[in-house]
Motif scaffolding. Structure first.
Motif, PDB file in Angstrom:
ATOM      1  N   ARG A 119      -1.466  -2.746   2.254  1.00 32.42           N
ATOM      2  CA  ARG A 119      -0.616  -2.801   1.084  1.00 32.42           C
ATOM      3  C   ARG A 119      -1.275  -3.660   0.016  1.00 32.42           C
ATOM      4  O   ARG A 119      -1.834  -4.708   0.321  1.00 32.42           O
ATOM      5  N   VAL A 120      -1.183  -3.184  -1.237  1.00 31.30           N
ATOM      6  CA  VAL A 120      -1.874  -3.845  -2.340  1.00 31.30           C
ATOM      7  C   VAL A 120      -0.894  -4.088  -3.491  1.00 31.30           C
ATOM      8  O   VAL A 120      -0.046  -3.243  -3.788  1.00 31.30           O
ATOM      9  N   ASN A 121      -1.021  -5.245  -4.106  1.00 32.27           N
ATOM     10  CA  ASN A 121      -0.197  -5.608  -5.258  1.00 32.27           C
ATOM     11  C   ASN A 121      -0.904  -5.137  -6.522  1.00 32.27           C
ATOM     12  O   ASN A 121      -1.976  -5.640  -6.886  1.00 32.27           O
ATOM     13  N   VAL A 122      -0.304  -4.172  -7.208  1.00 28.73           N
ATOM     14  CA  VAL A 122      -0.869  -3.641  -8.452  1.00 28.73           C
ATOM     15  C   VAL A 122       0.165  -3.803  -9.553  1.00 28.73           C
ATOM     16  O   VAL A 122       1.245  -3.216  -9.500  1.00 28.73           O
ATOM     17  N   ASN A 123      -0.161  -4.642 -10.523  1.00 27.98           N
ATOM     18  CA  ASN A 123       0.735  -4.904 -11.654  1.00 27.98           C
ATOM     19  C   ASN A 123       2.132  -5.328 -11.206  1.00 27.98           C
ATOM     20  O   ASN A 123       3.153  -4.906 -11.777  1.00 27.98           O
ATOM     21  N   GLY A 124       2.181  -6.150 -10.157  1.00 28.56           N
ATOM     22  CA  GLY A 124       3.462  -6.673  -9.706  1.00 28.56           C
ATOM     23  C   GLY A 124       4.284  -5.710  -8.876  1.00 28.56           C
ATOM     24  O   GLY A 124       5.468  -5.972  -8.611  1.00 28.56           O
ATOM     25  N   ARG A 125       3.681  -4.622  -8.426  1.00 28.28           N
ATOM     26  CA  ARG A 125       4.363  -3.658  -7.551  1.00 28.28           C
ATOM     27  C   ARG A 125       3.523  -3.492  -6.287  1.00 28.28           C
ATOM     28  O   ARG A 125       2.296  -3.500  -6.356  1.00 28.28           O
ATOM     29  N   LEU A 126       4.208  -3.337  -5.165  1.00 26.03           N
ATOM     30  CA  LEU A 126       3.501  -3.221  -3.884  1.00 26.03           C
ATOM     31  C   LEU A 126       3.340  -1.750  -3.517  1.00 26.03           C
ATOM     32  O   LEU A 126       4.323  -0.990  -3.485  1.00 26.03           O
ATOM     33  N   PHE A 127       2.106  -1.358  -3.237  1.00 25.90           N
ATOM     34  CA  PHE A 127       1.795   0.017  -2.859  1.00 25.90           C
ATOM     35  C   PHE A 127       1.240   0.046  -1.435  1.00 25.90           C
ATOM     36  O   PHE A 127       0.457  -0.821  -1.034  1.00 25.90           O
ATOM     37  N   THR A 128       1.630   1.078  -0.681  1.00 25.46           N
ATOM     38  CA  THR A 128       1.032   1.332   0.622  1.00 25.46           C
ATOM     39  C   THR A 128      -0.107   2.332   0.471  1.00 25.46           C
ATOM     40  O   THR A 128      -0.031   3.256  -0.357  1.00 25.46           O
ATOM     41  N   LEU A 129      -1.150   2.163   1.278  1.00 24.97           N
ATOM     42  CA  LEU A 129      -2.276   3.107   1.311  1.00 24.97           C
ATOM     43  C   LEU A 129      -2.232   3.968   2.568  1.00 24.97           C
ATOM     44  O   LEU A 129      -3.208   4.627   2.905  1.00 24.97           O
ATOM     45  N   GLU A 130      -1.088   3.965   3.269  1.00 22.55           N
ATOM     46  CA  GLU A 130      -0.982   4.585   4.593  1.00 22.55           C
ATOM     47  C   GLU A 130      -0.125   5.844   4.625  1.00 22.55           C
ATOM     48  O   GLU A 130       0.112   6.387   5.695  1.00 22.55           O
ATOM     49  N   LEU A 177       3.419  15.582  19.069  1.00 22.73           N
ATOM     50  CA  LEU A 177       2.298  15.537  18.136  1.00 22.73           C
ATOM     51  C   LEU A 177       2.169  14.104  17.631  1.00 22.73           C
ATOM     52  O   LEU A 177       3.098  13.556  17.035  1.00 22.73           O
ATOM     53  N   THR A 178       1.024  13.515  17.885  1.00 25.95           N
ATOM     54  CA  THR A 178       0.834  12.079  17.687  1.00 25.95           C
ATOM     55  C   THR A 178      -0.193  11.824  16.605  1.00 25.95           C
ATOM     56  O   THR A 178      -1.269  12.413  16.622  1.00 25.95           O
ATOM     57  N   VAL A 179       0.154  10.943  15.662  1.00 29.30           N
ATOM     58  CA  VAL A 179      -0.789  10.568  14.609  1.00 29.30           C
ATOM     59  C   VAL A 179      -0.867   9.056  14.517  1.00 29.30           C
ATOM     60  O   VAL A 179       0.055   8.327  14.882  1.00 29.30           O
ATOM     61  N   GLY A 180      -1.996   8.590  14.015  1.00 30.88           N
ATOM     62  CA  GLY A 180      -2.181   7.185  13.696  1.00 30.88           C
ATOM     63  C   GLY A 180      -2.928   7.069  12.387  1.00 30.88           C
ATOM     64  O   GLY A 180      -3.471   8.050  11.872  1.00 30.88           O
ATOM     65  N   SER A 181      -2.968   5.855  11.863  1.00 31.25           N
ATOM     66  CA  SER A 181      -3.662   5.608  10.608  1.00 31.25           C
ATOM     67  C   SER A 181      -4.713   4.513  10.817  1.00 31.25           C
ATOM     68  O   SER A 181      -5.532   4.630  11.724  1.00 31.25           O
ATOM     69  N   TYR A 182      -4.648   3.448  10.021  1.00 33.26           N
ATOM     70  CA  TYR A 182      -5.657   2.396  10.081  1.00 33.26           C
ATOM     71  C   TYR A 182      -5.004   1.015  10.099  1.00 33.26           C
ATOM     72  O   TYR A 182      -3.897   0.830   9.627  1.00 33.26           O
ATOM     73  N   SER A 183      -5.717   0.053  10.663  1.00 33.76           N
ATOM     74  CA  SER A 183      -5.405  -1.352  10.620  1.00 33.76           C
ATOM     75  C   SER A 183      -4.273  -1.744  11.571  1.00 33.76           C
ATOM     76  O   SER A 183      -3.746  -0.926  12.329  1.00 33.76           O
ATOM     77  N   CYS A 184      -3.937  -3.051  11.550  1.00 40.79           N
ATOM     78  CA  CYS A 184      -2.923  -3.606  12.445  1.00 40.79           C
ATOM     79  C   CYS A 184      -2.451  -4.937  11.873  1.00 40.79           C
ATOM     80  O   CYS A 184      -3.131  -5.544  11.035  1.00 40.79           O
ATOM     81  N   ASN A 185      -1.295  -5.393  12.340  1.00 38.43           N
ATOM     82  CA  ASN A 185      -0.789  -6.702  11.930  1.00 38.43           C
ATOM     83  C   ASN A 185      -0.905  -7.737  13.054  1.00 38.43           C
ATOM     84  O   ASN A 185      -0.334  -8.821  12.956  1.00 38.43           O
TER      85      ASN A 185
END
Length: 356
Positions: free
Chosen positions: A56-67, A94-102
């Motif tokens: 997640r990225v802060n762009v102009n004060g709004r949070l966007f997900t890339l996932e 049917l199983t999907v995954g994306s990227y990264s972890c917390n």
């Protein structure tokens, strides 16, 4: 937090061109930053920066997900692979995954995707409608978000679950259980049917190796059960991390307390991966140690304790908790024989807590 190193205009342009970038659902503004409320890290992210999980990225004060629909892996898996042993046995999801972890686990089995941050400039986009077409094409009975931490795909999971439920499919999550309570509620409201929660150990081990508060995981297990979500618990048994008797007894007793005595506990065998050598976690779990953990679970009052990553072991199977009759015989992820009739043991008539 990571600084993206680009102007707000450049980032916003990249966001608009990326089909996997969407405004995130759970965040608030706090004094020039945004606070992500997706998971219990609750990252405070400066302009142009990303949170701990880098999704997640802060762009102009709004949070966007890339996932959103950013798929790293996809396959039609037996539900037993999650593992779910008491939820639609013998079916496929049917199983999907994306990227990264917390989490920061040094033994991660899926590190090739869980330790990779998504790009703001490109992605592997799979629309919800295309996902649904694949569910039907592969003859699956349900969906699963898995492989890396599925909480990071919240916005996509919500849309997938709603559409899947409308078509009569079930929806599952394989998770570390560290989502915020708001995120969990949204998932349940959208059609989450089952969760397998990976309880990685007791409080000190989870904090040391995963950088997390295990009490939040237990809270979410309790809430999910209260809301009618089917819950199964997995513990990867790692020598020197979570294999001492006190820790295992605590996990077993908490499963019984928060989820109930009929909740399956999957104790799975550890094989070193990722940075296990650097962390000094190089020992493959002895089967004898797993069997001892199983006895601890049984002694704590759990009716269904399973051993995983030991193909052919008798405790891959499901036995009647009342009379010990072999109900479901498995080998690995395959159901070899299913003796259940109308949800009851054919020998003694006991009701078996398995969803069909």
């Amino acid at each position: 937090m990571e600084k993206a190193g680009k102007s707000g205009e450049d980032l916003l342009l990249a966001i608009r061109r990326n089909p996997c970038a969407r405004e995130a659902m759970l965040w608030t503004e706090i004094g020039g930053k945004v606070r992500c409320e997706l998971c219990e890290r609750r990252c405070e992210i400066p302009e142009g920066g990303r949170g701990f999980c880098k999704t997640r990225v802060n762009v102009n004060g709004r949070l966007f997900t890339l996932e959103y629909g950013n798929i790293s892996s996809i396959s039609a898996n037996p539900i037993e692979k999650k593992p779910f042993f008491h939820f639609y046995p013998g079916t496929k999801a049917l199983t999907v995954g994306s990227y990264s972890c917390n989490f920061t686990c040094s033994w991660c089995q899926n590190w090739e995707i869980s330790k990779v941050e998504p790009s703001i400039y490109a992605c592997n986009f799979l629309s919800v409608s295309d996902f649904m077409r694949k569910v039907a094409y592969f003859g699956c009975e349900g969906t699963s978000i898995s492989f890396n931490e599925p909480t990071l795909m919240l916005e996509y999971a919500i849309d997938v679950f709603r559409e899947a439920r409308s078509r009569g499919y079930y929806n599952t999550f394989v998770t570390n259980g560290y989502m915020s309570e708001r995120a969990l509620n949204l998932l349940v409201e959208s059609g989450l049917d089952a969760m397998n929660v990976d309880v990685k150990g007791c409080s000190s081990a989870v904090m040391r190796y995963c950088g997390a508060d295990v009490e939040k995981v237990w809270r979410n297990i309790r809430i999910a059960c209260e809301k009618g979500v089917h819950v199964e618990v997995t513990t990867l048994l790692i020598p020197g991390v979570n294999d001492d008797e006190e820790c295992l007894r605590e996990i077993a007793l908490r499963i019984k307390r928060f989820a109930g005595e009929n909740t399956p506990w999957h104790i799975t065998r550890y094989f070193p991966a990722y940075k296990a050598i650097e962390a000094g976690l190089c020992e493959i779990t002895p089967v004898e140690k797993m069997e001892h953990a199983l006895r601890i679970g049984k002694d704590a009052g759990l009716n269904y304790v399973y051993l995983g990553n030991v193909p052919g072991h008798k405790y891959e199977n499901t036995y009647c908790h009342a009379c010990g009759f072999l109900l479901i015989k498995r080998h690995g992820f395959d159901v070899i024989r299913n003796e259940l009739r109308s949800g009851r043991c054919p020998r003694c008539g006991a009701e078996i807590p398995i969803r069909f």
